[in-house]
Design a protein around this motif. Structure first.
Motif, mmCIF file in Angstrom:
data_model
loop_
_atom_site.group_PDB
_atom_site.id
_atom_site.type_symbol
_atom_site.label_atom_id
_atom_site.label_comp_id
_atom_site.label_asym_id
_atom_site.label_seq_id
_atom_site.Cartn_x
_atom_site.Cartn_y
_atom_site.Cartn_z
ATOM 1 N N GLN A 46 1.863 7.957 3.729
ATOM 2 C CA GLN A 46 3.106 7.120 3.696
ATOM 3 C C GLN A 46 3.713 6.995 5.185
ATOM 4 O O GLN A 46 4.137 5.885 5.496
ATOM 5 C CB GLN A 46 3.962 7.680 2.551
ATOM 6 C CG GLN A 46 3.134 7.574 1.273
ATOM 7 C CD GLN A 46 4.347 8.352 0.301
ATOM 8 O OE1 GLN A 46 5.397 7.947 0.121
ATOM 9 N NE2 GLN A 46 3.796 9.330 -0.361
ATOM 10 N N TRP A 47 4.048 8.371 5.721
ATOM 11 C CA TRP A 47 4.984 8.105 6.803
ATOM 12 C C TRP A 47 4.022 7.462 7.924
ATOM 13 O O TRP A 47 4.493 6.637 8.833
ATOM 14 C CB TRP A 47 4.995 9.692 7.436
ATOM 15 C CG TRP A 47 5.709 10.585 6.716
ATOM 16 C CD1 TRP A 47 6.546 10.001 5.418
ATOM 17 C CD2 TRP A 47 5.728 11.921 6.431
ATOM 18 N NE1 TRP A 47 7.152 11.142 4.823
ATOM 19 C CE2 TRP A 47 6.491 12.436 5.356
ATOM 20 C CE3 TRP A 47 5.048 12.764 7.181
ATOM 21 C CZ2 TRP A 47 6.908 13.749 5.115
ATOM 22 C CZ3 TRP A 47 5.130 14.278 7.007
ATOM 23 C CH2 TRP A 47 5.894 14.643 5.738
ATOM 24 N N TYR A 48 2.630 7.528 8.109
ATOM 25 C CA TYR A 48 2.024 6.847 9.184
ATOM 26 C C TYR A 48 1.922 5.327 8.866
ATOM 27 O O TYR A 48 2.255 4.710 9.763
ATOM 28 C CB TYR A 48 0.419 7.387 9.240
ATOM 29 C CG TYR A 48 -0.081 8.783 9.649
ATOM 30 C CD1 TYR A 48 1.107 9.551 9.750
ATOM 31 C CD2 TYR A 48 -1.311 8.987 9.929
ATOM 32 C CE1 TYR A 48 0.595 10.901 10.179
ATOM 33 C CE2 TYR A 48 -1.569 10.390 10.363
ATOM 34 C CZ TYR A 48 -0.428 11.253 10.474
ATOM 35 O OH TYR A 48 -0.981 12.399 10.917
ATOM 36 N N LEU A 49 1.857 5.143 7.538
ATOM 37 C CA LEU A 49 1.833 3.523 7.296
ATOM 38 C C LEU A 49 3.444 3.268 7.345
ATOM 39 O O LEU A 49 3.688 1.794 7.969
ATOM 40 C CB LEU A 49 1.563 3.215 5.744
ATOM 41 C CG LEU A 49 -0.122 3.419 5.518
ATOM 42 C CD1 LEU A 49 -0.409 3.487 4.037
ATOM 43 C CD2 LEU A 49 -0.986 2.722 6.627
ATOM 44 N N PHE A 50 4.483 3.773 7.168
ATOM 45 C CA PHE A 50 5.630 3.298 7.155
ATOM 46 C C PHE A 50 5.706 3.038 8.809
ATOM 47 O O PHE A 50 6.411 1.944 9.170
ATOM 48 C CB PHE A 50 6.467 4.626 6.711
ATOM 49 C CG PHE A 50 8.121 4.065 6.593
ATOM 50 C CD1 PHE A 50 8.402 2.889 5.690
ATOM 51 C CD2 PHE A 50 9.135 4.529 7.372
ATOM 52 C CE1 PHE A 50 9.569 2.475 5.753
ATOM 53 C CE2 PHE A 50 10.427 4.132 7.155
ATOM 54 C CZ PHE A 50 10.469 2.997 6.328
ATOM 55 N N GLY A 51 5.475 4.195 9.548
ATOM 56 C CA GLY A 51 5.470 4.009 11.108
ATOM 57 C C GLY A 51 4.826 2.687 11.592
ATOM 58 O O GLY A 51 5.247 1.939 12.459
ATOM 59 N N MET A 52 3.683 2.311 11.161
ATOM 60 C CA MET A 52 2.738 1.276 11.378
ATOM 61 C C MET A 52 3.556 -0.011 11.210
ATOM 62 O O MET A 52 3.654 -1.152 11.887
ATOM 63 C CB MET A 52 1.616 1.280 10.764
ATOM 64 C CG MET A 52 0.326 1.928 11.159
ATOM 65 S SD MET A 52 -0.934 2.017 10.311
ATOM 66 C CE MET A 52 -1.669 0.208 10.837
ATOM 67 N N ILE A 84 0.714 -1.366 -0.090
ATOM 68 C CA ILE A 84 0.008 -0.061 -0.031
ATOM 69 C C ILE A 84 0.736 1.166 0.037
ATOM 70 O O ILE A 84 0.530 2.250 -0.884
ATOM 71 C CB ILE A 84 -1.021 -0.036 1.109
ATOM 72 C CG1 ILE A 84 -2.041 -1.364 1.169
ATOM 73 C CG2 ILE A 84 -1.740 1.320 1.320
ATOM 74 C CD1 ILE A 84 -2.925 -1.293 2.179
ATOM 75 N N VAL A 85 2.076 1.255 0.966
ATOM 76 C CA VAL A 85 2.900 2.491 0.984
ATOM 77 C C VAL A 85 3.313 2.673 -0.548
ATOM 78 O O VAL A 85 3.560 3.580 -0.895
ATOM 79 C CB VAL A 85 3.729 2.227 2.101
ATOM 80 C CG1 VAL A 85 4.899 3.272 1.873
ATOM 81 C CG2 VAL A 85 3.436 2.383 3.492
ATOM 82 N N THR A 86 3.904 1.474 -1.036
ATOM 83 C CA THR A 86 4.637 1.593 -2.548
ATOM 84 C C THR A 86 3.634 2.244 -3.514
ATOM 85 O O THR A 86 3.850 3.044 -4.413
ATOM 86 C CB THR A 86 5.099 0.365 -2.900
ATOM 87 O OG1 THR A 86 5.928 -0.215 -1.825
ATOM 88 C CG2 THR A 86 5.891 0.321 -4.124
ATOM 89 N N LEU A 87 2.163 1.671 -3.246
ATOM 90 C CA LEU A 87 1.277 2.274 -4.297
ATOM 91 C C LEU A 87 0.921 3.874 -4.301
ATOM 92 O O LEU A 87 0.804 4.312 -5.105
ATOM 93 C CB LEU A 87 0.236 1.488 -4.277
ATOM 94 C CG LEU A 87 0.196 0.015 -4.918
ATOM 95 C CD1 LEU A 87 -1.067 -1.049 -4.560
ATOM 96 C CD2 LEU A 87 0.669 -0.175 -6.446
#
Length: 195
Positions: free
Chosen positions: A54-60, A28-31
């Motif tokens: 993106q930052w939120y998902l990367f942190g998750m 998802i982050v990549t897309l």
């Protein structure tokens, strides 16, 4: 001790499920990242919300995956000293590390981050960036991620004690299975006749 080992298996099953689910967040982050870049260069449009998600998902990925990484024994370790000990000695070092380093740190961060999350939730804290997102979901990931790490720490502690008592196999023993990349490389070599 057998009841604790069953608890450890339940925690491991939950951690495994969460760890396998996190893989989808990477996609998802990549897309989102690719879509944001395409829109920026084709129609000259960008949004801070896309960057922040993106930052939120990367942190998750990192926070929710820390317990999974611990379970798989993939955290960075300094084995210069502990590598010279027997498996039982290494288990004692792990027990000491879990009790006196991992657990106090993870519990303290989990405990101290909870009020910060509640404050952000109750005040509906928003990003300072124009078009940014609400901040509370990102703040929630900190206590949740460290709670999962504490749970996995309990499981690892149980497994180390069980190993010392001869009730379970060495939890640090890695079964070497081929990664998908290694399987592909072998298939290509076999197809070329190099094997």
């Amino acid at each position: 001790m057998n009841a604790l080992l069953k608890l450890s298996k339940l925690i491991d099953a939950l951690t495994e499920r969460i760890g396998k689910s996190i893989i989808w967040l990477v996609l998802i982050v990549t897309l989102i990242s690719a879509g944001n870049a395409i829109m920026r260069y084709t129609i000259n449009y960008s949004s801070n919300a896309f960057l922040e998600i993106q930052w939120y998902l990367f942190g998750m990925i990192f926070l929710l995956g820390s317990g999974y990484t611990l379970m798989k024994n993939e955290h960075v370790r300094i084995d210069v000293i502990s590598g010279k000990f027997s498996k039982r000695g290494q288990a004692w070092i792990d027990i000491f590390g879990i009790l006196f380093f991992l657990m106090p740190m993870a519990i303290a961060i989990m405990w101290m981050s909870w009020p910060i999350f509640l404050l952000a939730l109750h005040s509906n804290e928003q990003s300072n960036n124009s078009g940014g997102l609400a901040v509370w979901p990102a703040r929630l990931m900190i206590p949740v991620g460290f709670f999962l790490l504490v749970m996995q720490g309990v499981s690892e502690l149980i497994k180390r004690i069980g190993f010392l008592q001869g009730l379970c196999p060495d939890p640090t023993e890695k079964l070497h299975t081929l990664t998908p990349e290694e399987e592909l490389a072998l298939a290509i070599k076999a197809q070329k006749g190099d094997l």
